[in-house]
Write a protein that holds these residues in place. Structure first.
Motif, PDB file in Angstrom:
ATOM      1  N   ASN A   1       0.851  -1.181   0.000  1.00  0.00           N
ATOM      2  CA  ASN A   1       0.000   0.000   0.000  1.00  0.00           C
ATOM      3  C   ASN A   1       0.892   1.238   0.000  1.00  0.00           C
ATOM      4  O   ASN A   1       1.425   1.630   1.029  1.00  0.00           O
ATOM      5  CB  ASN A   1      -0.919  -0.001   1.225  1.00  0.00           C
TER       6      ASN A   1
ATOM      7  N   ASP B 297      -8.812  -1.272   2.081  1.00  0.00           N
ATOM      8  CA  ASP B 297      -9.488  -2.551   2.294  1.00  0.00           C
ATOM      9  C   ASP B 297      -9.387  -3.341   0.991  1.00  0.00           C
ATOM     10  O   ASP B 297      -9.995  -2.970  -0.012  1.00  0.00           O
ATOM     11  CB  ASP B 297     -10.942  -2.310   2.667  1.00  0.00           C
TER      12      ASP B 297
ATOM     13  N   ILE C 267      -7.102  -5.778   5.327  1.00  0.00           N
ATOM     14  CA  ILE C 267      -6.852  -4.339   5.360  1.00  0.00           C
ATOM     15  C   ILE C 267      -5.351  -4.109   5.296  1.00  0.00           C
ATOM     16  O   ILE C 267      -4.588  -4.738   6.029  1.00  0.00           O
ATOM     17  CB  ILE C 267      -7.386  -3.707   6.662  1.00  0.00           C
ATOM     18  N   LEU C 268      -4.915  -3.195   4.430  1.00  0.00           N
ATOM     19  CA  LEU C 268      -3.515  -2.805   4.363  1.00  0.00           C
ATOM     20  C   LEU C 268      -3.371  -1.381   4.901  1.00  0.00           C
ATOM     21  O   LEU C 268      -3.941  -0.436   4.344  1.00  0.00           O
ATOM     22  CB  LEU C 268      -2.981  -2.847   2.935  1.00  0.00           C
ATOM     23  N   ALA C 269      -2.605  -1.235   5.973  1.00  0.00           N
ATOM     24  CA  ALA C 269      -2.302   0.087   6.513  1.00  0.00           C
ATOM     25  C   ALA C 269      -1.343   0.798   5.568  1.00  0.00           C
ATOM     26  O   ALA C 269      -0.751   0.176   4.671  1.00  0.00           O
ATOM     27  CB  ALA C 269      -1.678  -0.059   7.900  1.00  0.00           C
ATOM     28  N   VAL C 270      -1.170   2.069   5.760  1.00  0.00           N
ATOM     29  CA  VAL C 270      -0.236   2.858   4.949  1.00  0.00           C
ATOM     30  C   VAL C 270       1.158   2.227   5.033  1.00  0.00           C
ATOM     31  O   VAL C 270       1.654   1.943   6.128  1.00  0.00           O
ATOM     32  CB  VAL C 270      -0.189   4.319   5.437  1.00  0.00           C
TER      33      VAL C 270
ATOM     34  N   VAL D 254      -3.521   6.403   2.700  1.00  0.00           N
ATOM     35  CA  VAL D 254      -4.679   5.978   3.483  1.00  0.00           C
ATOM     36  C   VAL D 254      -4.724   4.449   3.561  1.00  0.00           C
ATOM     37  O   VAL D 254      -4.164   3.752   2.706  1.00  0.00           O
ATOM     38  CB  VAL D 254      -6.013   6.485   2.880  1.00  0.00           C
ATOM     39  N   GLU D 255      -5.387   3.938   4.582  1.00  0.00           N
ATOM     40  CA  GLU D 255      -5.620   2.498   4.724  1.00  0.00           C
ATOM     41  C   GLU D 255      -6.470   2.016   3.548  1.00  0.00           C
ATOM     42  O   GLU D 255      -7.357   2.733   3.086  1.00  0.00           O
ATOM     43  CB  GLU D 255      -6.361   2.301   6.058  1.00  0.00           C
TER      44      GLU D 255
ATOM     45  N   GLN E 220       2.072  -0.768   4.456  1.00  0.00           N
ATOM     46  CA  GLN E 220       2.064  -2.200   4.776  1.00  0.00           C
ATOM     47  C   GLN E 220       2.078  -3.049   3.510  1.00  0.00           C
ATOM     48  O   GLN E 220       1.567  -2.651   2.473  1.00  0.00           O
ATOM     49  CB  GLN E 220       0.829  -2.554   5.607  1.00  0.00           C
TER      50      GLN E 220
END
Length: 103
Positions: free
Chosen positions: A10, A17, A48-51, A14-15, A53
């Protein structure tokens, strides 16, 4: 041999989905197949991928079924050349990467 994997990162601010998104291996030797794919992994609900990640999707004979994104023990990536596509839940191409003779 080591398991195969494709890594999704990512790079946004932003996170994201990625539930219902697909990683697609076209899995055909050159000339590279660009029709309807037969090999795909669907990210499960709650992916979910965080910033910043990354998520790795594993396949191959030594792939561990207990990892979060286990695809199959079958090999999915053609070493002579392959195309990996990332498709979102709406069916739109988000990214693509080609290797070997498919470049």
């Amino acid at each position: 041999s080591n398991p195969e994997y494709v890594e999704i990162k990512n790079n946004s601010c932003v996170e994201v989905d990625i539930s219902g998104w697909a990683v697609v291996s076209h899995g055909q030797p050159p000339p590279c197949y660009v029709g309807v794919p037969s090999q795909f992994f669907i990210f499960p609900p709650g992916s979910i991928l965080a910033v910043g990640q990354t998520a790795r999707v594993y396949s191959g004979s030594n792939a561990n079924p207990s990892v979060p994104y286990f695809w199959t023990t079958a090999f999915r990536w053609d070493n002579s050349g392959d195309i990996a596509d990332l498709i979102n839940a709406q069916g739109l191409l988000v990214g693509s990467f080609a290797t070997g003779n498919c470049v």
